[in-house]
Each structure stands twice: as C-alpha cells, then as structure tokens.
Design a protein around this motif. Sequence first.
Motif, mmCIF file in Angstrom:
data_model
loop_
_atom_site.group_PDB
_atom_site.id
_atom_site.type_symbol
_atom_site.label_atom_id
_atom_site.label_comp_id
_atom_site.label_asym_id
_atom_site.label_seq_id
_atom_site.Cartn_x
_atom_site.Cartn_y
_atom_site.Cartn_z
ATOM 1 N N ALA A 44 0.833 -1.209 0.000
ATOM 2 C CA ALA A 44 0.000 0.000 0.000
ATOM 3 C C ALA A 44 0.864 1.256 0.000
ATOM 4 N N HIS A 45 1.952 1.219 0.751
ATOM 5 C CA HIS A 45 2.872 2.360 0.807
ATOM 6 C C HIS A 45 3.522 2.604 -0.551
ATOM 7 N N VAL A 46 4.039 1.549 -1.177
ATOM 8 C CA VAL A 46 4.679 1.685 -2.491
ATOM 9 C C VAL A 46 3.669 2.173 -3.531
ATOM 10 N N LEU A 47 2.451 1.666 -3.484
ATOM 11 C CA LEU A 47 1.413 2.091 -4.431
ATOM 12 C C LEU A 47 1.105 3.580 -4.247
ATOM 13 N N PHE A 48 1.015 4.015 -2.999
ATOM 14 C CA PHE A 48 0.723 5.416 -2.730
ATOM 15 C C PHE A 48 1.844 6.327 -3.232
ATOM 16 N N GLU A 49 3.068 5.860 -3.160
ATOM 17 C CA GLU A 49 4.231 6.665 -3.575
ATOM 18 C C GLU A 49 4.670 6.389 -5.013
ATOM 19 N N ALA A 50 3.918 5.616 -5.752
ATOM 20 C CA ALA A 50 4.294 5.224 -7.117
ATOM 21 C C ALA A 50 4.467 6.445 -8.029
ATOM 22 N N PRO A 51 5.275 6.296 -9.079
ATOM 23 C CA PRO A 51 5.541 7.421 -9.985
ATOM 24 C C PRO A 51 4.442 7.653 -11.020
ATOM 25 N N PHE A 52 3.338 6.957 -10.909
ATOM 26 C CA PHE A 52 2.207 7.127 -11.819
ATOM 27 C C PHE A 52 0.994 7.601 -11.028
ATOM 28 N N VAL A 53 -0.040 8.007 -11.744
ATOM 29 C CA VAL A 53 -1.285 8.457 -11.118
ATOM 30 C C VAL A 53 -2.244 7.271 -11.019
ATOM 31 N N LEU A 54 -2.818 7.088 -9.840
ATOM 32 C CA LEU A 54 -3.803 6.040 -9.602
ATOM 33 C C LEU A 54 -4.941 6.634 -8.789
ATOM 34 N N VAL A 55 -6.142 6.515 -9.316
ATOM 35 C CA VAL A 55 -7.338 7.014 -8.630
ATOM 36 C C VAL A 55 -8.427 5.952 -8.711
ATOM 37 N N SER A 56 -9.370 6.025 -7.787
ATOM 38 C CA SER A 56 -10.536 5.157 -7.871
ATOM 39 C C SER A 56 -11.727 5.846 -7.225
ATOM 40 N N HIS A 57 -12.904 5.383 -7.640
ATOM 41 C CA HIS A 57 -14.136 5.862 -7.020
ATOM 42 C C HIS A 57 -15.040 4.671 -6.715
ATOM 43 N N ASP A 62 -23.590 9.060 -7.726
ATOM 44 C CA ASP A 62 -22.654 10.099 -8.168
ATOM 45 C C ASP A 62 -21.321 9.731 -7.515
ATOM 46 N N PRO A 63 -20.535 8.859 -8.172
ATOM 47 C CA PRO A 63 -19.364 8.261 -7.515
ATOM 48 C C PRO A 63 -18.396 9.274 -6.915
ATOM 49 N N ILE A 64 -17.938 8.941 -5.702
ATOM 50 C CA ILE A 64 -16.991 9.749 -4.943
ATOM 51 C C ILE A 64 -15.633 9.063 -5.003
ATOM 52 N N PHE A 65 -14.576 9.855 -5.210
ATOM 53 C CA PHE A 65 -13.242 9.276 -5.153
ATOM 54 C C PHE A 65 -13.036 8.626 -3.790
ATOM 55 N N ASN A 66 -12.449 7.454 -3.787
ATOM 56 C CA ASN A 66 -12.111 6.791 -2.527
ATOM 57 C C ASN A 66 -10.623 6.480 -2.441
ATOM 58 N N MET A 86 -14.578 14.196 -2.949
ATOM 59 C CA MET A 86 -14.944 14.853 -4.206
ATOM 60 C C MET A 86 -15.603 13.862 -5.171
ATOM 61 N N PRO A 87 -16.756 14.234 -5.732
ATOM 62 C CA PRO A 87 -17.324 13.400 -6.797
ATOM 63 C C PRO A 87 -16.319 13.306 -7.952
ATOM 64 N N SER A 88 -16.123 12.112 -8.468
ATOM 65 C CA SER A 88 -15.115 11.933 -9.517
ATOM 66 C C SER A 88 -15.442 12.724 -10.779
ATOM 67 N N ARG A 89 -16.709 13.014 -11.014
ATOM 68 C CA ARG A 89 -17.078 13.806 -12.201
ATOM 69 C C ARG A 89 -16.448 15.196 -12.171
ATOM 70 N N LYS A 90 -16.111 15.685 -10.971
ATOM 71 C CA LYS A 90 -15.520 17.019 -10.860
ATOM 72 C C LYS A 90 -14.058 17.054 -11.284
#
Length: 159
Positions: A44-57, A62-66, A86-90
């Motif tokens: 989880a730590h490595v994923l959070f600090e990864a050099p790429f962008v990762l998002v999920s909702h 009205d899906p919210i980022f989690n 934040m709603p992901s649509r935003k």
Amino acid sequence: MTSMIKFPWQQEAIIRHSQRLINSFRHWTGNSLLDVNGVPQEIAHVLFEAPFVLVSHGIESDPIFNYGNRKALELWELSWEEFITMPSRKSAEEVVQEERDRLLSEAANKGFISNYSGIRTSSNGKRFYIENTILWNVLDEENQHCGQAAFFSSWKFIT
C-alpha cells in the motif's frame, strides 16, 4: 496532523483497497500494476508513492473518489481529505462529461478499457491532458464490483 491523515496508506481500509486495486487490475488486464512484494501495508505504501497516477471511485449514484495516490493528489492539487470527498465527475470539465460517462459505462461493461486520453482539471483550474489511461472495474474479495479505477503515467499541462 495525525499519521492517519498524513499517511493514508497506513489505514486498514486503504491497505485492503490497495490490494483490491492491484488484484482487479491483474484480473482484467493480465498485467501487474506494480512490481512489488511484501506485506500488504508495504505494498500500500509503495502504491501510494508510485511514480504514476492512480485514482478510484466507489459505486455511488454520483461516484466519490475513494483513493488517490500521492501523484494524483499533487496533480489535482488536493489533500487526501479533499480528494476522497470529491465526486469523480468534478475531475473533468463539464464539456467532456458525456464522453467521460460513456467511457465509464464501456469499462463497466467490458471490465476495462485502455489507451483513453482526455482533459482533466485540477482543483485550482489547471487543465492537463492525460494519455494512455487504463480504466478498470474494481472487484472486492468476493469478486463483486465495488468501483472503478484509473491509471496513467503521462500527462501534459495545457496553457
């Protein structure tokens, strides 16, 4: 600032969600999102600090980022607390909402889509173009749909 807020990857729910993100990506694409071994908290730590962008909702109407890793928080110019409420649509301008909705629906039906590109907007109005995005359905431990995630490692700011 408490460690729970400062380091979201230390929270049990985020450790579990990180595993879901990694496992779901492998399930749909056959590829590894991250080449790492270790205990779930380390992953989880490595994923959070990864050099790429990762998002999920989530799967709200009205899906919210989690989830947003550090790169995502920096790109959208938000704190963890702001991002996960934040709603992901935003994350996209209103003029591209229809295309975004179509892609989310396509990913929901197929399991994942790849090579998506589009314009997104930070909380401070900075526009950026994302490329080669992979969007996939997130599955829980019982293989039930519990959200969608997106990964990209290429973006350009638009002036």
